[in-house]
Design a protein around this motif. Structure first.
Motif, PDB file in Angstrom:
ATOM      1  N   LYS A 234      38.243  43.869  28.032  1.00  0.00           N
ATOM      2  CA  LYS A 234      38.796  44.893  27.145  1.00  0.00           C
ATOM      3  C   LYS A 234      40.287  45.048  27.407  1.00  0.00           C
ATOM      4  O   LYS A 234      40.776  44.711  28.491  1.00  0.00           O
ATOM      5  N   GLU A 236      42.065  47.587  28.167  1.00  0.00           N
ATOM      6  CA  GLU A 236      42.375  48.397  29.349  1.00  0.00           C
ATOM      7  C   GLU A 236      42.116  47.621  30.635  1.00  0.00           C
ATOM      8  O   GLU A 236      42.790  47.845  31.654  1.00  0.00           O
ATOM      9  N   GLU A 237      41.162  46.691  30.613  1.00  0.00           N
ATOM     10  CA  GLU A 237      40.902  45.867  31.786  1.00  0.00           C
ATOM     11  C   GLU A 237      42.021  44.855  31.987  1.00  0.00           C
ATOM     12  O   GLU A 237      42.454  44.609  33.119  1.00  0.00           O
TER      13      GLU A 237
END
Length: 290
Positions: A234, A236-237
């Motif tokens: 993702k 954010e990852e």
């Protein structure tokens, strides 16, 4: 209720070590054990050793297969346990470690897969080394396993629920790194927990050992797996990985600030770290999350 633990041992011509492996499992005296051995058609004394203990082995078979991961899939299709794991035929379990595994999964429902403290034995079965475990998924996506530290398979167990969510198979698309691919698949579903308790030990047998002889090929497959799973991360990852990479670079440039700032900042980044510690006063395991 004591959870059923299923252990699969794949083997091929490991007559020199498989008896020690089998004994380490059976002498756990764990009351709800399902032990399965899948032999690839050994031509040495392996079968004689298996037959010696067959009354205490739930199932065993000897037939040609296409490799260790094929054997494991055969074994896990037969497994009916609540908790699953595998132990290679030249490795061992530490004394009473299955009771530790059972207690952790029974009392800490958050834990869906776990790794014990990595240990190494030599040809004679002596514990000769140990190392701090690698367990943060971001470290893997930064390919820090190139330092030789991986998730220790001999010490790793998981729930049937996680196994089924992950597709109930070990990939045979990789000749050497099927275990590594399974861990990355698990990481897409659940966090990995670690405990300082010793569960299993990897046996180092020297240069003739396949894991040593084909280490560079294993690493290449790991890199391919990481490249594939990186596509599933993702935003954010990806941002977190970028931040960790920057902090580690800064820590190398300014080592005098490492303990004061960078190590603390890195600890805050590693949101995937989950630890299981033993409470000596209360005589039980508990979570100690960072």
């Amino acid at each position: 209720m004591i959870p059923k633990i299923s252990i699969v041992t794949p083997t091929y011509n490991q007559g020199a070590f498989i008896e020690e492996c089998i004994i380490s499992v059976l002498e756990q005296d764990y009351p709800n054990l399902e032990y399965i051995i899948i032999d690839g058609g050994s031509t040495d004394n392996t079968l004689g050793i298996i037959k010696k203990y067959q009354s205490r082995i739930k199932y065993w078979i000897s037939e040609k297969d296409t490799g260790m991961y094929d054997a494991l899939n055969k074994g896990f299709k037969l497994a009916t346990g609540d908790i699953l794991g595998w132990l290679n035929s030249d490795d061992i379990l530490h004394r009473k470690s299955l009771f530790t595994v059972a207690e952790i999964f029974s009392t800490l429902p958050e834990v869906q897969w776990m790794q014990g403290y990595p240990t190494l034995i030599d040809k004679e079965g002596r514990i000769v080394s140990h190392q701090h475990p690698r367990f943060n998924k971001y470290d893997f996506f930064l390919k820090e396993y190139h330092d030789g530290t991986f998730i220790q398979q001999e010490s790793t167990y998981w729930t049937r629920a996680l196994w089924e969510k992950a597709g109930s198979y070990v990939s045979t698309n990789y000749k050497y790194a099927g275990d590594f691919e399974l861990w990355m698949r698990f990481f897409t579903i659940e966090k990995l927990y670690t405990t300082p308790a010793m569960i299993g030990a990897f046996r180092y047998r020297g240069e003739e050992q396949l894991s040593n002889r084909y280490f560079s090929e294993y690493m290449k497959e790991c890199d391919l797996i990481i490249d594939e799973y990186s596509k599933l991360l993702k935003p954010e990852e990806l941002s977190e990985i970028k931040k960790i990479k920057h902090l580690k670079s800064m820590r190398q440039r300014f080592p005098f600030l490492a303990k004061v700032y960078f190590n603390r900042a890195l600890a805050d980044c590693k949101i995937n770290e989950r630890h299981i510690v033993f409470d000596i006063k209360r005589n039980n395991f508990k979570l100690n999350s960072n």
